[in-house]
Design a protein around this motif. Structure first.
Motif, mmCIF file in Angstrom:
data_model
loop_
_atom_site.group_PDB
_atom_site.id
_atom_site.type_symbol
_atom_site.label_atom_id
_atom_site.label_comp_id
_atom_site.label_asym_id
_atom_site.label_seq_id
_atom_site.Cartn_x
_atom_site.Cartn_y
_atom_site.Cartn_z
ATOM 1 N N PRO A 280 45.722 51.003 25.285
ATOM 2 C CA PRO A 280 46.585 51.691 24.321
ATOM 3 C C PRO A 280 45.760 52.238 23.155
ATOM 4 O O PRO A 280 44.656 51.769 22.872
ATOM 5 C CB PRO A 280 47.539 50.585 23.835
ATOM 6 C CG PRO A 280 47.321 49.427 24.773
ATOM 7 C CD PRO A 280 45.926 49.547 25.275
ATOM 8 N N ASP A 281 46.336 53.226 22.473
ATOM 9 C CA ASP A 281 45.724 53.776 21.262
ATOM 10 C C ASP A 281 46.669 53.485 20.104
ATOM 11 O O ASP A 281 47.631 54.213 19.870
ATOM 12 C CB ASP A 281 45.507 55.278 21.420
ATOM 13 C CG ASP A 281 44.909 55.921 20.171
ATOM 14 O OD1 ASP A 281 44.625 55.186 19.198
ATOM 15 O OD2 ASP A 281 44.748 57.159 20.168
ATOM 16 N N TYR A 282 46.392 52.401 19.369
ATOM 17 C CA TYR A 282 47.316 51.971 18.325
ATOM 18 C C TYR A 282 47.232 52.808 17.053
ATOM 19 O O TYR A 282 47.996 52.578 16.117
ATOM 20 C CB TYR A 282 47.124 50.483 18.039
ATOM 21 C CG TYR A 282 47.682 49.626 19.155
ATOM 22 C CD1 TYR A 282 49.059 49.545 19.356
ATOM 23 C CD2 TYR A 282 46.849 48.953 20.034
ATOM 24 C CE1 TYR A 282 49.586 48.813 20.400
ATOM 25 C CE2 TYR A 282 47.370 48.207 21.090
ATOM 26 C CZ TYR A 282 48.741 48.144 21.270
ATOM 27 O OH TYR A 282 49.262 47.419 22.306
ATOM 28 N N THR A 283 46.369 53.810 17.035
ATOM 29 C CA THR A 283 46.405 54.761 15.919
ATOM 30 C C THR A 283 47.653 55.639 16.015
ATOM 31 O O THR A 283 48.027 56.297 15.039
ATOM 32 C CB THR A 283 45.157 55.652 15.901
ATOM 33 O OG1 THR A 283 45.130 56.474 17.087
ATOM 34 C CG2 THR A 283 43.881 54.813 15.831
ATOM 35 N N ARG A 284 48.291 55.641 17.179
ATOM 36 C CA ARG A 284 49.507 56.445 17.368
ATOM 37 C C ARG A 284 50.769 55.672 16.987
ATOM 38 O O ARG A 284 51.872 56.217 17.060
ATOM 39 C CB ARG A 284 49.608 56.914 18.832
ATOM 40 C CG ARG A 284 48.470 57.818 19.279
ATOM 41 C CD ARG A 284 48.875 58.666 20.481
ATOM 42 N NE ARG A 284 49.180 57.864 21.648
ATOM 43 C CZ ARG A 284 48.355 57.714 22.694
ATOM 44 N NH1 ARG A 284 47.183 58.313 22.702
ATOM 45 N NH2 ARG A 284 48.723 56.981 23.733
ATOM 46 N N PHE A 285 50.629 54.424 16.613
ATOM 47 C CA PHE A 285 51.789 53.624 16.209
ATOM 48 C C PHE A 285 52.499 54.322 15.042
ATOM 49 O O PHE A 285 51.857 54.771 14.088
ATOM 50 C CB PHE A 285 51.323 52.229 15.787
ATOM 51 C CG PHE A 285 52.445 51.258 15.512
ATOM 52 C CD1 PHE A 285 53.102 50.623 16.549
ATOM 53 C CD2 PHE A 285 52.829 50.986 14.208
ATOM 54 C CE1 PHE A 285 54.142 49.720 16.291
ATOM 55 C CE2 PHE A 285 53.858 50.099 13.939
ATOM 56 C CZ PHE A 285 54.515 49.459 14.990
ATOM 57 N N PRO A 286 53.830 54.452 15.091
ATOM 58 C CA PRO A 286 54.553 55.210 14.057
ATOM 59 C C PRO A 286 54.430 54.568 12.679
ATOM 60 O O PRO A 286 54.509 53.344 12.548
ATOM 61 C CB PRO A 286 55.997 55.203 14.552
ATOM 62 C CG PRO A 286 56.094 54.006 15.444
ATOM 63 C CD PRO A 286 54.749 53.876 16.094
ATOM 64 N N ASN A 287 54.257 55.415 11.659
ATOM 65 C CA ASN A 287 54.160 54.889 10.299
ATOM 66 C C ASN A 287 55.533 54.456 9.800
ATOM 67 O O ASN A 287 56.560 54.661 10.461
ATOM 68 C CB ASN A 287 53.515 55.922 9.358
ATOM 69 C CG ASN A 287 54.315 57.219 9.280
ATOM 70 O OD1 ASN A 287 55.531 57.236 9.442
ATOM 71 N ND2 ASN A 287 53.624 58.321 9.024
ATOM 72 N N SER A 288 55.557 53.860 8.625
ATOM 73 C CA SER A 288 56.805 53.286 8.105
ATOM 74 C C SER A 288 57.869 54.354 7.875
ATOM 75 O O SER A 288 59.070 54.107 8.075
ATOM 76 C CB SER A 288 56.529 52.519 6.806
ATOM 77 O OG SER A 288 55.944 53.367 5.846
ATOM 78 N N GLU A 289 57.453 55.555 7.476
ATOM 79 C CA GLU A 289 58.418 56.635 7.243
ATOM 80 C C GLU A 289 59.108 57.027 8.553
ATOM 81 O O GLU A 289 60.329 57.193 8.594
ATOM 82 C CB GLU A 289 57.713 57.853 6.640
ATOM 83 C CG GLU A 289 58.667 59.017 6.377
ATOM 84 C CD GLU A 289 57.956 60.247 5.824
ATOM 85 O OE1 GLU A 289 58.642 61.244 5.549
ATOM 86 O OE2 GLU A 289 56.714 60.210 5.698
ATOM 87 N N ARG A 290 58.319 57.171 9.625
ATOM 88 C CA ARG A 290 58.900 57.545 10.911
ATOM 89 C C ARG A 290 59.814 56.439 11.439
ATOM 90 O O ARG A 290 60.891 56.707 11.993
ATOM 91 C CB ARG A 290 57.783 57.843 11.919
ATOM 92 C CG ARG A 290 58.248 58.105 13.360
ATOM 93 C CD ARG A 290 59.246 59.263 13.447
ATOM 94 N NE ARG A 290 58.650 60.520 13.101
ATOM 95 C CZ ARG A 290 57.976 61.299 13.952
ATOM 96 N NH1 ARG A 290 57.808 60.924 15.202
ATOM 97 N NH2 ARG A 290 57.495 62.455 13.550
ATOM 98 N N GLN A 291 59.415 55.192 11.268
ATOM 99 C CA GLN A 291 60.242 54.076 11.705
ATOM 100 C C GLN A 291 61.576 54.054 10.956
ATOM 101 O O GLN A 291 62.636 53.826 11.543
ATOM 102 C CB GLN A 291 59.510 52.749 11.493
ATOM 103 C CG GLN A 291 58.300 52.545 12.389
ATOM 104 C CD GLN A 291 57.621 51.210 12.122
ATOM 105 O OE1 GLN A 291 58.274 50.181 12.017
ATOM 106 N NE2 GLN A 291 56.302 51.230 11.990
#
Length: 393
Positions: A280-291
Motif C-alpha cells: 500500500p501507499d499510505y501517503t494516499r490516506f485521506p486527510n482530516s478535511e476529506r474525511q
C-alpha cells in the motif's frame, strides 16, 4: 435460469455455447472472475436475451467464507436494490449481471471529491436501507436476541488470530520464515487488548438509548449491515453518469458503521491489486478535511433516507423518490465529527483485521499470485504507526 432446450440431446446447447466468448476479469484476489459474452447473438434461444454479458464468479478463500450464507445475502441485497443482479448459483461459484458502462475505481478517482461524496451516499444507502430478512440470514448476521443486533467483528478477529497462530508451516520454507517474522504473538496481545478495550467501553457507556442516530450516540458507535471491504475494486463507477455501484459483498455483515468507513479510508492506500502485490501507499490516506466532508455527506444522506422511511414500505421504491434537501448546519457537523471520532478508533482495528486475513490467505493459497505476507506485514506496520499517533493525541 434455463437458456437451452434440455431435450435437444446437447446439440443445441453445444452450438449456442460456441457462440459465447469468455475473458478473465482482472483485479480480484479472492475470487476468479470471468466475463461471458455473446448471449444476444445466440439465434437458437426461444427469445433474445435482454443482456449480452454475465459475470461468472469462481469462489476463493476456501473455508473462510460460508458461501451458502454469502450467496443468500447477496440475493437479498439484490432484492433490496443495493447489489446488482443475482442470476444463479453453482457448486463453487455463481452468476451475476454484468455492469455495462461501469469501471472499477482507480487511484486517481479518489482524488475527485465529487466521487468520494457519491461513495458516502451509497454507503449510507446500504446502512440505512438494507434490513436482513428474517430467518436463517438474520440469525447468522444479527444474532438471535430480539431487538439486539450482535456484531461478529470481535469473534471474527479472534477466530482469524487463532487460525493464523495455528499454522506451523506455509506453502514454502521462505514463507514460513516470513510468517514467523510477523511476530504473531505480539499481534495477539494487540488483538486481545483492543477487544478488551472496546468491550469495556461499550459496557460502561451502554445506556440502552434507542433514540441514537444511525451514526451512534456520542460514546457508542452504531451497528448496521456493512460491506466491510470497500476497496477500489469493489466500487464501480459509470463512465458517463458517474453513478456509484457497490459490488462484492462477501465479507458483509452486521458491524459498526464506523468500521465500514475506516476500512474505506484505509483502502485509499491500495496494495490489493496484483500489480501493487501487497504494498500500500499510505501517503494516499485521506486527510482530516476529506474525511470530515465524507462523514458530513454520509450524515446528510442518512437523514434524507430516514425521513423517507416513514412514508415508504417497499425498499425498491426509494430509488424513484425525490431526495429531501438537507442543509448542512451545526447539528449535521457535530454529528459528523462524532462519527469521525469513532472512525479513527476503527482505523486501528481494521489494520489488524486485514493483516490477519492476509496471513491466513498466505497459508491456504500461497503467495505466488499475490504476496499476502507482504500485505500482512504492511498492514501490521501501519497499525503500529497509527497506534503511536493515537497515543500522542
Amino acid at each position: 435460469m434455463e437458456f437451452f432446450d434440455t431435450n435437444s440431446g446437447g446439440t443445441q446447447e453445444s452450438s449456442a455455447m460456441s457462440q459465447l466468448s469468455c475473458t478473465k476479469v482482472t483485479g480480484g484476489i479472492t475470487n476468479a472472475l470471468f466475463r461471458v459474452s455473446g448471449f444476444q447473438s445466440i439465434t437458437s434461444l426461444p427469445t433474445t436475451a435482454d443482456f449480452d454479458s454475465v459475470l461468472v464468479r469462481i469462489f476463493g478463500a476456501e473455508g473462510m467464507i460460508d458461501r451458502d450464507i454469502e450467496t443468500s445475502t447477496y440475493a437479498a441485497l439484490c432484492n433490496a436494490d443495493i447489489a446488482y443482479k443475482y442470476m444463479g448459483r453453482f457448486s463453487n461459484g455463481r452468476i451475476e449481471g454484468w455492469l455495462d458502462g461501469y469501471h472499477p475505481l482507480q487511484n486517481q478517482d479518489l482524488t475527485d471529491e465529487a466521487t468520494s461524496l457519491e461513495i458516502a451516499k451509497e454507503m449510507a444507502r446500504l446502512h440505512c436501507l438494507f434490513d436482513v430478512p428474517e430467518g436463517e440470514l438474520r440469525d447468522h448476521h444479527c444474532g438471535t436476541e430480539l431487538d439486539v443486533i450482535s456484531v461478529g467483528l470481535w469473534d471474527q478477529l479472534s477466530s482469524w488470530m487463532e487460525q493464523a497462530k495455528g499454522y506451523s508451516e506455509f506453502k514454502t520454507a521462505k514463507d514460513t520464515e516470513r510468517a514467523r517474522a510477523l511476530q504473531l504473538d505480539k499481534i495477539e496481545m494487540e488483538v486481545q487488548t483492543i477487544i478488551q478495550s472496546f468491550a469495556a467501553t461499550e459496557e460502561e457507556n451502554d445506556s440502552g438509548d434507542s433514540t441514537a442516530s444511525i451514526c451512534g450516540s456520542s460514546s457508542k458507535p452504531n451497528v448496521v449491515f456493512c460491506h466491510n471491504d470497500l476497496l477500489l475494486g469493489n466500487i464501480m463507477k459509470h463512465k458517463t453518469t458517474g453513478h456509484i455501484q457497490l459490488i462484492d459483498f462477501e465479507y458483509g455483515g452486521s458491524n459498526y458503521a464506523a468500521f465500514d468507513m475506516a476500512n474505506h479510508f484505509n483502502e485509499y492506500a491500495g496494495g490489493t491489486t496484483t500489480k501493487e502485490n501487497g504494498v500500500p501507499d499510505y501517503t494516499r490516506f485521506p486527510n482530516s478535511e476529506r474525511q470530515t466532508k465524507f462523514c458530513v455527506e454520509y450524515v446528510k444522506m442518512t437523514k434524507r433516507l430516514e425521513s423517507m422511511k416513514s412514508d415508504i414500505t417497499d425498499q425498491a421504491d426509494y430509488s424513484g423518490q425525490k431526495e429531501m434537501v438537507i442543509e448542512e448546519d451545526e447539528g449535521i457537523m457535530n454529528e459528523a465529527i462524532q462519527l469521525l471520532s469513532h472512525v479513527q478508533k476503527f482505523i486501528l482495528v481494521n489494520h489488524l483485521y486485514w493483516g490477519l486475513w492476509a496471513v491466513n490467505q498466505a497459508a491456504e493459497e500461497g503467495c505466488e499470485e499475490f504476496d499476502y505476507l507482504t500485505y500482512a506485514s504492511n498492514r501490521f506496520n501501519e497499525y503500529y504507526v497509527k497506534k503511536s499517533e493515537w497515543e500522542e493525541k
